[in-house]
Design a protein around this motif. Sequence first.
Motif, PDB file in Angstrom:
ATOM      1  N   SER A 107       5.165  10.256  -5.390  1.00 40.48           N
ATOM      2  CA  SER A 107       4.055  11.093  -5.836  1.00 40.48           C
ATOM      3  C   SER A 107       4.567  12.466  -6.256  1.00 40.48           C
ATOM      4  O   SER A 107       5.661  12.890  -5.868  1.00 40.48           O
ATOM      5  N   GLU A 163      -3.980  -0.672  -8.189  1.00 41.84           N
ATOM      6  CA  GLU A 163      -5.238   0.066  -8.155  1.00 41.84           C
ATOM      7  C   GLU A 163      -5.056   1.362  -7.381  1.00 41.84           C
ATOM      8  O   GLU A 163      -4.201   1.452  -6.501  1.00 41.84           O
ATOM      9  N   ARG A 164      -5.901   2.316  -7.720  1.00 40.52           N
ATOM     10  CA  ARG A 164      -5.907   3.567  -6.977  1.00 40.52           C
ATOM     11  C   ARG A 164      -7.354   4.075  -6.938  1.00 40.52           C
ATOM     12  O   ARG A 164      -7.709   5.039  -7.594  1.00 40.52           O
ATOM     13  N   LEU A 220       0.845   9.440  -8.985  1.00 43.74           N
ATOM     14  CA  LEU A 220       1.376   8.413  -8.106  1.00 43.74           C
ATOM     15  C   LEU A 220       2.098   7.385  -8.965  1.00 43.74           C
ATOM     16  O   LEU A 220       1.588   6.966 -10.016  1.00 43.74           O
ATOM     17  N   TYR A 259      -5.038   6.682  -2.004  1.00 40.96           N
ATOM     18  CA  TYR A 259      -3.971   5.696  -1.823  1.00 40.96           C
ATOM     19  C   TYR A 259      -4.011   4.684  -2.953  1.00 40.96           C
ATOM     20  O   TYR A 259      -4.997   4.570  -3.698  1.00 40.96           O
ATOM     21  N   SER A 260      -2.914   3.944  -3.068  1.00 37.09           N
ATOM     22  CA  SER A 260      -2.809   2.926  -4.103  1.00 37.09           C
ATOM     23  C   SER A 260      -2.364   1.609  -3.483  1.00 37.09           C
ATOM     24  O   SER A 260      -1.684   1.595  -2.454  1.00 37.09           O
ATOM     25  N   ARG A 286       0.839  -1.203   0.000  1.00 38.36           N
ATOM     26  CA  ARG A 286       0.000   0.000   0.000  1.00 38.36           C
ATOM     27  C   ARG A 286       0.866   1.241   0.000  1.00 38.36           C
ATOM     28  O   ARG A 286       1.932   1.276   0.615  1.00 38.36           O
ATOM     29  N   CYS A 292       7.143   3.770  -3.820  1.00 39.61           N
ATOM     30  CA  CYS A 292       6.042   4.567  -4.326  1.00 39.61           C
ATOM     31  C   CYS A 292       6.520   6.022  -4.313  1.00 39.61           C
ATOM     32  O   CYS A 292       7.290   6.429  -3.430  1.00 39.61           O
ATOM     33  N   PHE A 295      -0.075   6.499 -12.079  1.00 39.69           N
ATOM     34  CA  PHE A 295      -1.483   6.894 -11.977  1.00 39.69           C
ATOM     35  C   PHE A 295      -1.586   8.410 -12.042  1.00 39.69           C
ATOM     36  O   PHE A 295      -0.780   9.125 -11.447  1.00 39.69           O
ATOM     37  N   ASP A 323       0.432   5.577   0.412  1.00 37.18           N
ATOM     38  CA  ASP A 323      -0.349   6.799   0.612  1.00 37.18           C
ATOM     39  C   ASP A 323       0.501   7.967   0.136  1.00 37.18           C
ATOM     40  O   ASP A 323       1.536   8.274   0.748  1.00 37.18           O
ATOM     41  N   GLU A 373      -7.187   8.554 -10.360  1.00 39.88           N
ATOM     42  CA  GLU A 373      -7.491   7.122 -10.280  1.00 39.88           C
ATOM     43  C   GLU A 373      -7.200   6.369 -11.575  1.00 39.88           C
ATOM     44  O   GLU A 373      -7.375   5.146 -11.640  1.00 39.88           O
TER      45      GLU A 373
END
Lengths: 112, 114
Positions: free
Chosen positions: B94, B68-69, B32, B74-75, B22, B92, B49, B24, B52
């Motif tokens: 962003s 997924e997002r 993201l 979050y993803s 996960r 991750c 991403f 955030d 979404e």
Amino acid sequence: DQQVKQNSPSLSVQEGRISILNCDYTNSMFDYFLWYKKYPAEGPTFLISISSIKDKNEDGRFTVFLNKSAKHLSLHIVPSQPGDSAVYFCAASGLGYSTLTFGKGTMLLVSP
Amino acid sequence: EAGVTQFPSHSVIEKGQTVTLRCDPISGHDNLYWYRRVMGKEIKFLLHFVKESKQDESGMPNNRFLAERTGGTYSTLKVQPAELEDSGVYFCASSQGGLARTQYFGPGTRLLVL
């Protein structure tokens, strides 16, 4: 085929001296370059960046130089400090894209 | 302002099992990214991403990986079933909207598949 190359896996420098980290790239579509610093067990931390319309960008002790004709950039750290000891990654992105292509990194060790 | 957070920090699983990572992102960041670093090699892009929507998933290794997002916050990145070569550190990152180039990374999830 690696598009961003950091040919020196490691570099050792004495405190107070200059550290020069080098990076070469092959993709002429890259137009934005970044340096990240990474400590063990942490994520990369953004350090400094440069756009292809410039040949130099300075931020405190850190200066990045870009030579577009040679497809080469370098990060200068002056003066080097023991806390600068980390792995430094060169990264690049292309026009219209924001995804980053990274080099393998150079481990810098600054000794007191 | 809180940075990018990732959970778990470490995961050790057996080949064939499923793992979900996960991320955030920083609040307000539309972009993201997921990256992976296999030991000693470069950090490689997996996917991107925008809110979404998957903007670019060209770096995803194969269909065992699903990102997924939902809701554009979050993803999650699921690996099912995990293979030995999936071991590595998953980062991750962003960035703000548009073509913001500077990405801010999380601490990573260290995945070991035995």
